[in-house]
Design an enzyme around this catalytic site. Structure first.
Site, PDB file in Angstrom:
ATOM      1  N   ALA A 870       0.800  -1.224   0.000  1.00  0.00           N
ATOM      2  CA  ALA A 870       0.000   0.000   0.000  1.00  0.00           C
ATOM      3  C   ALA A 870       0.832   1.274   0.000  1.00  0.00           C
ATOM      4  CB  ALA A 870      -0.951   0.001   1.191  1.00  0.00           C
ATOM      5  N   GLU A 871       1.801   1.374   0.895  1.00  0.00           N
ATOM      6  CA  GLU A 871       2.452   2.658   1.111  1.00  0.00           C
ATOM      7  C   GLU A 871       3.425   3.037   0.006  1.00  0.00           C
ATOM      8  OE1 GLU A 871       2.596   3.548   5.645  1.00  0.00           O
ATOM      9  OE2 GLU A 871       2.876   1.408   5.366  1.00  0.00           O
ATOM     10  N   MET A 872       3.912   2.063  -0.726  1.00  0.00           N
ATOM     11  CA  MET A 872       4.765   2.390  -1.858  1.00  0.00           C
ATOM     12  C   MET A 872       4.048   3.314  -2.838  1.00  0.00           C
ATOM     13  SD  MET A 872       6.029   2.108  -5.049  1.00  0.00           S
ATOM     14  CE  MET A 872       4.821   1.023  -5.768  1.00  0.00           C
TER      15      MET A 872
END
Length: 949
Positions: A870-872
């Site tokens: 998600a955070e990528m």
């Protein structure tokens, strides 16, 4: 009060109800009649979650007073469109195309889409987008693209070009669902409007449930002289006005910054304000009454006598030499983490052939969820105070508010409500502490529904940052050294500050090879909103400066920014900023995959630019850590009497897909049993029933829960396996006294090396993700307005577990990044109180051309070869937009967001032969002097556990 009887033709049936024509909205009346599929988000007509059809026209029912609705008006809600047993094509399409993430907005979108298809059976994608823009349908999760896909698919079914069977997801012939677009288990209830979110649950609680309203003074820093609530206690329906004096514990939230270089103790945040207000949003009292209306009326009468104190609303003011100390427990500048790699950078900078430097500011980004905070609390049958909330780590309240409210942790139970997204802010337990304390104070069940403005002021935000940076390069285009000094404005409280500061010394220059570096990452207190978790936590601020510097260096050398990056990406054996090898080296493959798309985008920009509207292309590299070790996760699998398997975990679902992640992991791990997906049951996020799986943070859940699932599955199958290789049934297990439930535990202890507090060297994370972003923009030269025409990502997140879920995170992350780059802000405490006022991106602010591609490098220790994801997708795409603006009009925006006014001013200055350069920020001390001082006074390294952020 004069009431009105009204007849409504509701979903085809005439129904009578009684209402207050002056106060009640159409949404209020519909929901009181039990049709809670009509959701209430902003309550200001800005989000469309409450959309219904009124006499065939789409209306936002929260903005329609019932007094203006004629008798027998024909109203269609989501419940009248289709049911779980008889889906409308739009509902099925929403499930199949990934239109459901958190799902809070789905009913409103589907109703709105039906209104479109009733008028136009052959819409184009632009027709769909224009319709949703016109009707103010807002989504924060999906990036809108899957929603348009769903409308186009449903329209085809309605025209007879495709059957429902052809539209539906089909399990591949090999039976494997891992890596497919299998719909989320929770999607069916959400598209039918029968999933109960927080505000729906409060409508269905027992009759004696009391309602809460918070008292939030319009102040950012003040000493409380007196709190007068005598009049409020006499108001109709009021049971009690709760203040800090009614809280039985320490009245503190204990979620501090336990780092050896931290100067805080983590006890500075009160549950309810005592003698001071530290930021707009602090709660000084809570009105408890028999209805929300009565509670709110009482809250308005609470009087506060106060002494105004200096308000430091940004970091630069708070750390100025003459600034007063905000908290008595800690200095305003309370964490400074150093980074040393390779040689001293000072002589390198002096002798290098090419040097660039700049100063950058990233804004205080609000999460802008559609569903504001709603929380319930009550005493359960086991004598536990039970809290229903959004929290992305459902065990957090047990350990961070227990002392504060005066209960042992084992007497606190957390249950996650179906959640209308969070993107990180719900890590903070402040709201849960208030509601639990009120339930204890009145000894009755209570519920709190915040208004959107209250929610905006109360919840944490992405920390703003100020950065000074310098980069040196040789004639061959190879980076020699970097220097950077980044300071995070952490706002009023220090929650998660250690984790945030660590990102500053981990992601500058990721994923390049930089042989020499000197850096400093700092956190400071101010009187603005406190910083909390947000997707891409801490890295987005760093990339604002580092990826901007990369483009600036490429320009200085006369190189294409793609080529400059390609020369400097990390390759096998190269070390990261923390002096350890990268976990994987996929950047060449990622960039090779992006190259033809980059070249085509440049050609389009060249061909389609006009003097009035200039087009440009920008790129950025990014990535993020997966877990933040040492990490630990547990799940349980149980064989049931009917042959089904129940999976128990506390993998919090904020909309990212914990349900489908659990499903695909469980199905894959148990494939030898030959079970179908219908035989897997999920029990999630109840601390009484579920083991500790850890937070939905740091992109860790798929990785950690997946590995724990494999372990539990093997334990269960080993117990079930007979000597001939077949498997025992439940009855056979019971007959042989073999347990039917097994816990899988996965722990990364021993796999990580904490960052050295004196040098920043270390290997604190077991896995990483990698990616590249391409933005295409058009800039109106006259107005400075920037429109993003397209955005593309190429990512390596290991083997993709759920294509639908990972694509959804990609599209949503890129949408947030566009808002971060161009419009979103929570700085002005008067203006930034609503979705629209805070710069929320509606569908026409986000391009339909959102594309996500993958390079799948199987992770050695990842479950099924997977990592996190998600955070990528929100790490650096915003910088691609800023770089594209520069490519289009030749000006660089150093301070986000790149509003039309800023871009226009820069263009005008350029036309006049001037250059707008940022002023170097004073961040408390000189970078090298501070690093030298740290070197002269090293901290002894001790073993410590890291909070996963």
């Amino acid at each position: 009060m004069a009431l009105r009887k009204i007849w409504l033709n509701l979903n085809g049936a005439d129904r009578m109800t009684i209402c207050d024509p002056e106060k009640d909205t159409l949404a209020d009346v519909i929901r009181r009649m039990g049709l809670t599929g009509t959701k209430l988000g902003c309550k200001a007509g800005q989000c469309g979650a409450c959309s219904v059809l009124l006499d065939g026209k789409v209306v936002r029912s929260c903005a329609r007073k019932i007094k203006n609705i004629p008798d027998y008006s024909k109203i269609v809600t989501i419940e009248g469109i289709g049911t779980p047993a008889s889906l409308h094509p739009l509902q099925l399409a929403w499930m199949v195309y990934g239109g459901v993430q958190c799902g809070f907005c789905a009913p409103g979108f589907i109703v709105s889409a039906k209104g479109l298809l009733d008028e136009n059976s052959h819409p184009s994608r632009e027709d769909v987008r224009s319709w949703f823009q016109k009707h103010r349908n807002a989504c924060r999760c999906t990036g809108y693209k899957p929603l348009v896909d769903a409308v186009m698919g449903a329209a085809k079914v309605l025209r007879g070009g495709m059957t429902m069977e052809e539209l539906a997801f089909k399990i591949p012939e090999n039976g494997r669902i891992y890596g497919t677009n299998v719909p989320r288990p929770a999607a069916l209830a959400k598209v039918c409007g029968v999933c109960d979110y927080g505000d729906d649950i409060q409508l269905k609680m027992p009759a004696d449930t009391l309602h809460l309203a918070v008292v939030q003074p319009d102040l950012s820093h003040a000493k409380i002289i007196n709190l007068d609530y005598a009049e409020a206690e006499k108001m109709p329906g009021v049971v009690k006005i709760v203040t800090y004096k009614d809280i039985k514990g320490s009245n503190r939230i204990t979620l501090g910054a336990p780092h050896p270089r931290s100067k805080v103790n983590g006890f500075e945040r009160c549950i309810l304000a005592e003698d001071k207000i530290f930021r707009r949003g602090d709660v000084v009292a809570v009105a408890v009454a028999d209805s929300e209306a009565h509670a709110r009326a009482a809250a308005k009468t609470v009087k506060i006598e106060y002494e105004q104190l200096p308000e430091y609303l940004n970091l630069l003011d708070a750390i100025a030499p003459d600034a007063l100390q905000i908290h008595k427990e800690m200095p305003n500048l309370y964490i400074e983490l150093p980074l040393l790699k390779g040689k001293d950078t000072r002589p390198i900078m002096e002798s290098a052939q090419h040097v660039v430097e700049g100063s950058f500011y990233s804004t205080r980004q609000p999460h802008l969820v559609i569903e504001p905070d709603v929380i319930q609390a009550y005493w359960d049958e086991n004598g536990c105070i039970t809290i229903h909330c959004k929290n992305l780590f459902i065990q957090v309240p047990k350990f961070t508010i227990a002392d504060g409210i005066g209960l042992p942790p084992e007497k606190i139970r957390g249950i996650q409500n179906p959640t209308g997204a969070s993107f990180g802010y719900s890590f903070s337990p402040g709201g849960q502490a208030i509601v639990a304390a009120c339930a204890m104070a009145v000894n009755k069940p209570v519920t709190l529904t915040m208004s959107y403005e209250e929610h905006q002021h109360f919840t944490g935000k992405r920390a703003p940052s100020y950065a000074n940076a310098k980069m040196a390069c040789d004639d061959d285009g190879k980076i020699l050294a970097v220097e950077f000094d980044i300071a995070y404005d952490h706002g009023a409280y220090c929650e998660l500050a250690e984790g945030l500061a660590s990102k500053g010394i981990r992601f500058f220059g990721y994923p390049y090879f930089i042989p020499n570096a000197r850096g400093l990452s700092r956190c400071a207190a101010t009187n603005h909103s406190f910083a909390t978790a947000y997707r891409g936590f801490g890295s987005t601020q760093v990339y604002t400066s580092s990826e901007g510097m990369i483009d600036m260096m490429a320009e200085k050398m006369g190189m294409d920014p793609f080529e400059f990056r390609y020369r400097n990406i990390a390759r096998p054996g190269d070390t990261n900023l923390n002096s350890y090898p990268y976990k994987d080296y996929p950047m060449e493959a990622i960039m090779d995959k992006m190259k033809p798309m980059y070249d085509a985008a440049k050609e389009r920009a060249k061909a389609e630019s006009t003097p009035e509207k200039r087009r440009g292309v920008g790129i950025a590299l990014g990535g993020y850590n997966v877990t933040g070790g040492p990490d630990h996760a547990e799940i349980a699998l149980e064989l049931n009497a009917d042959g089904t398997i129940t999976h128990f975990n506390s993998w919090s679902d904020q909309g990212q897909g914990a349900d489908v992640g659990t499903l695909v992991h469980t199905h894959e791990a148990l494939r030898p049993l030959g079970i179908s997906i219908d035989q897997i049951k999920l029990v999630q996020n109840d601390t009484l029933l579920c083991p500790v799986t850890g937070p939905a943070a740091s992109s860790r859940s798929h990785y950690m829960a997946g590995n724990a699932t494999i372990i539990a599955a093997n334990l269960l199958m080993d117990a079930m396996r007979k000597e001939d290789g077949s498997f025992r049934t439940y009855d056979e297990m019971k007959a042989e006294n073999i347990p039917t439930k097994y816990v899988g535990v996965y722990d990364t202890s021993g796999q990580c090396i904490d960052l050295d507090p004196n040098t920043g060297a270390g290997d604190p994370t077991v896995e990483y993700t990698y990616g590249m972003f391409l933005a295409e923009v058009e800039v109106d030269v006259a107005t400075g307005k920037t429109k993003v025409l397209g955005m593309t990502s190429v990512a390596d997140v290991g083997v993709v577990g759920s294509k639908q879920a990972v694509d959804g995170q990609a599209y949503g992350g890129m949408m947030h990044a566009i808002g971060f780059a161009l419009s979103e802000n929570y700085e002005d405490l008067k203006k930034h109180t609503s979705l629209a006022g805070s710069g929320f991106p509606y569908i026409e602010d986000v391009p339909d051309k959102l594309e996500s591609y993958y390079v799948e490098t199987p992770r050695k220790y990842g479950p099924q070869g997977s990592s996190g994801c998600a955070e990528m997708f929100q790490s650096s795409p915003h910088v691609a937009v800023i770089n594209a603006i520069h490519n289009a009009v030749g000006v660089r925006i150093y301070e986000l967001p790149a509003t039309p006014e800023k871009v226009k001013e820069a263009i005008k200055a350029k036309e006049q032969g001037k250059e707008i350069k940022p002023v170097k920020y004073f961040l408390g001390s000189d970078l090298h002097e501070t690093l030298d001082e740290i070197g002269e006074n090293p901290i002894k390294i001790t073993d410590s556990a890291s909070l996963i952020v």
